[in-house]
Design a protein around this motif. Structure first.
Motif, PDB file in Angstrom:
ATOM      1  N   THR A 137       0.937  -1.118   0.064  1.00  0.00           N
ATOM      2  CA  THR A 137      -0.131   0.038   0.122  1.00  0.00           C
ATOM      3  C   THR A 137       0.793   1.349  -0.050  1.00  0.00           C
ATOM      4  OG1 THR A 137      -1.701  -1.305   1.218  1.00  0.00           O
ATOM      5  CG2 THR A 137      -1.738   1.265   1.441  1.00  0.00           C
ATOM      6  N   VAL A 146       3.447   7.643  -6.736  1.00  0.00           N
ATOM      7  CA  VAL A 146       2.710   6.752  -7.653  1.00  0.00           C
ATOM      8  C   VAL A 146       2.987   6.101  -8.886  1.00  0.00           C
ATOM      9  CG1 VAL A 146       0.144   6.615  -8.413  1.00  0.00           C
ATOM     10  CG2 VAL A 146       0.587   8.137  -6.622  1.00  0.00           C
ATOM     11  N   THR A 158      -7.059   2.334  -6.621  1.00  0.00           N
ATOM     12  CA  THR A 158      -7.131   3.531  -5.228  1.00  0.00           C
ATOM     13  C   THR A 158      -8.579   3.217  -4.839  1.00  0.00           C
ATOM     14  OG1 THR A 158      -6.927   5.687  -5.004  1.00  0.00           O
ATOM     15  CG2 THR A 158      -8.153   5.193  -7.014  1.00  0.00           C
ATOM     16  N   THR A 178     -13.909   1.031  -5.104  1.00  0.00           N
ATOM     17  CA  THR A 178     -12.289   0.649  -5.526  1.00  0.00           C
ATOM     18  C   THR A 178     -12.175   0.423  -6.989  1.00  0.00           C
ATOM     19  OG1 THR A 178     -12.154  -0.548  -3.185  1.00  0.00           O
ATOM     20  CG2 THR A 178     -10.416  -0.819  -5.271  1.00  0.00           C
ATOM     21  N   VAL A 181      -6.638   1.866 -11.278  1.00  0.00           N
ATOM     22  CA  VAL A 181      -5.901   3.087 -11.776  1.00  0.00           C
ATOM     23  C   VAL A 181      -5.114   3.076 -13.012  1.00  0.00           C
ATOM     24  CG1 VAL A 181      -4.284   5.456 -11.523  1.00  0.00           C
ATOM     25  CG2 VAL A 181      -5.552   4.159  -9.506  1.00  0.00           C
ATOM     26  N   HIS A 196      -3.931  10.254  -0.945  1.00  0.00           N
ATOM     27  CA  HIS A 196      -4.737   9.059  -1.631  1.00  0.00           C
ATOM     28  C   HIS A 196      -4.509   7.758  -1.208  1.00  0.00           C
ATOM     29  CE1 HIS A 196      -6.409  12.145  -4.369  1.00  0.00           C
ATOM     30  NE2 HIS A 196      -5.240  12.412  -4.414  1.00  0.00           N
ATOM     31  N   PHE A 198      -3.082   4.230  -2.500  1.00  0.00           N
ATOM     32  CA  PHE A 198      -3.046   3.261  -3.618  1.00  0.00           C
ATOM     33  C   PHE A 198      -2.527   1.779  -3.187  1.00  0.00           C
ATOM     34  CE2 PHE A 198      -2.115   7.504  -5.056  1.00  0.00           C
ATOM     35  CZ  PHE A 198      -3.037   7.599  -6.107  1.00  0.00           C
TER      36      PHE A 198
END
Length: 315
Positions: A137, A146, A158, A178, A181, A196, A198
């Motif tokens: 994570t 990212v 994400t 969910t 991305v 954010h 991820f």
């Protein structure tokens, strides 16, 4: 029992308690001060009562509290934004502060502990500490991080750090699901606006909703009809299959340890089971819905909750 008027899930537990003759009062704290009054004095301990249109409750007689889905506190018309905030804050601290101060009360669950448990970075750390497998994570507002994370993972998703409800002009109200991305968005400049979360994409054989109630674990496998559809099982609507299953003992032991650390007696856990059979912890909702699982697979979740509350009520 603290919940809004239209809460069909609470009715499941209410029916058990009524059948057992347990004295209870279902009320919505959000009705204070419109149709609820309270008055209490402190002299080493709190004494007082909550009064509604049809009944009253002596605070000293409260032995168990089921915090379900109370609505927000109402405010009188004509107040400014700051006045509304003040009125709601005063009501929240008074009502829940008095209940929290009562000795020997069984909470399902205590609101402050639920607030802590809802924080996804915190619950991931606790889950890992008790031996559950967790997804890799990243929490960031830096697009370049990212990009690096996505490159390392290959595929990333994400999801919101808290439950977020939104209103779409066309689709109406909904939840943020969910979502995967796409690589083209890994470096999106909008990421800088806030934090954010991820995660790596966890390969799925099926998912599990594990409902924990006072030491008991009720597990249900959930498998979408379209295995290649949306990653978030909620987006499949009713196009899923359910089956009651037994969770591995190492999972139930870890879940119990996690709940002890969080100070909770109820929680709804989501897991993904990989094709190799490994269970991966996804998240915990300390006040999650459960009636649909009871209806689908027959788990006696409402009876277990009633047992907790009845035990607290009779001491």
């Amino acid at each position: 029992m603290l919940t809004e008027v239209c809460d069909a899930t609470a009715d499941f537990v209410l029916a058990h308690l009524n059948e057992r003759g347990v004295a209870l009062w279902r009320l919505d704290p959000g009705d204070f001060p419109n149709t609820l009054d309270l008055s209490a004095r402190f002299d080493g301990s709190w004494r007082g009562e909550v009064l509604g249109p049809l009944r009253a409750a002596d605070l000293a007689e409260v032995k168990a509290v089921y915090y379900r889905r109370p609505s927000d506190f109402k405010t009188p018309d004509g107040l400014s934004e700051s006045e509304n905030a003040f009125v709601r804050s005063q009501a929240r601290h008074a009502v829940f502060g008095l209940l929290a101060a009562l000795p020997g009360v069984t909470w399902v669950n205590q609101p402050g502990r639920m607030a802590d448990a809802r924080m996804k970075p915190y619950q991931l750390a606790i889950a890992s500490a008790v031996g559950l497998v967790t997804p890799r994570t990243l929490v960031t507002n830096r697009p370049e991080d990212v990009v690096a994370f996505g490159t390392e993972m290959g595929r990333i998703i994400t999801k919101s750090l808290s439950i977020v409800r939104y209103v779409d002009d066309v689709k109406g109200p909904g939840l943020l699901y969910t979502t995967e991305v796409p690589e083209a968005d890994w470096g999106d400049g909008g990421i800088t606006a806030t934090a954010h979360l991820f995660q790596e994409v966890v390969e799925r054989d099926y998912e599990v909703r594990l409902t924990y109630v006072g030491g008991q674990c009720f597990s249900a496998a959930i498998e979408p009809d379209d295995p290649y559809g949306e990653l978030d099982i909620r987006a499949h609507s009713r196009r899923v299959r359910y089956a009651a299953i037994e969770a591995p003992s190492k999972i139930t032991a870890a879940v119990g340890a996690m709940m002890d650390r969080l100070g909770l007696v109820f929680g709804a856990f989501d897991f993904i089971v990989r094709p190799d059979g490994q269970w991966v912890f996804i998240e915990l909702n300390p006040n999650g819905q459960w009636a649909w699982i009871e209806e689908e697979v027959g788990h006696p979740i409402s009876a277990a909750l009633a047992d907790l509350l009845e035990k607290g009520a009779i001491g």
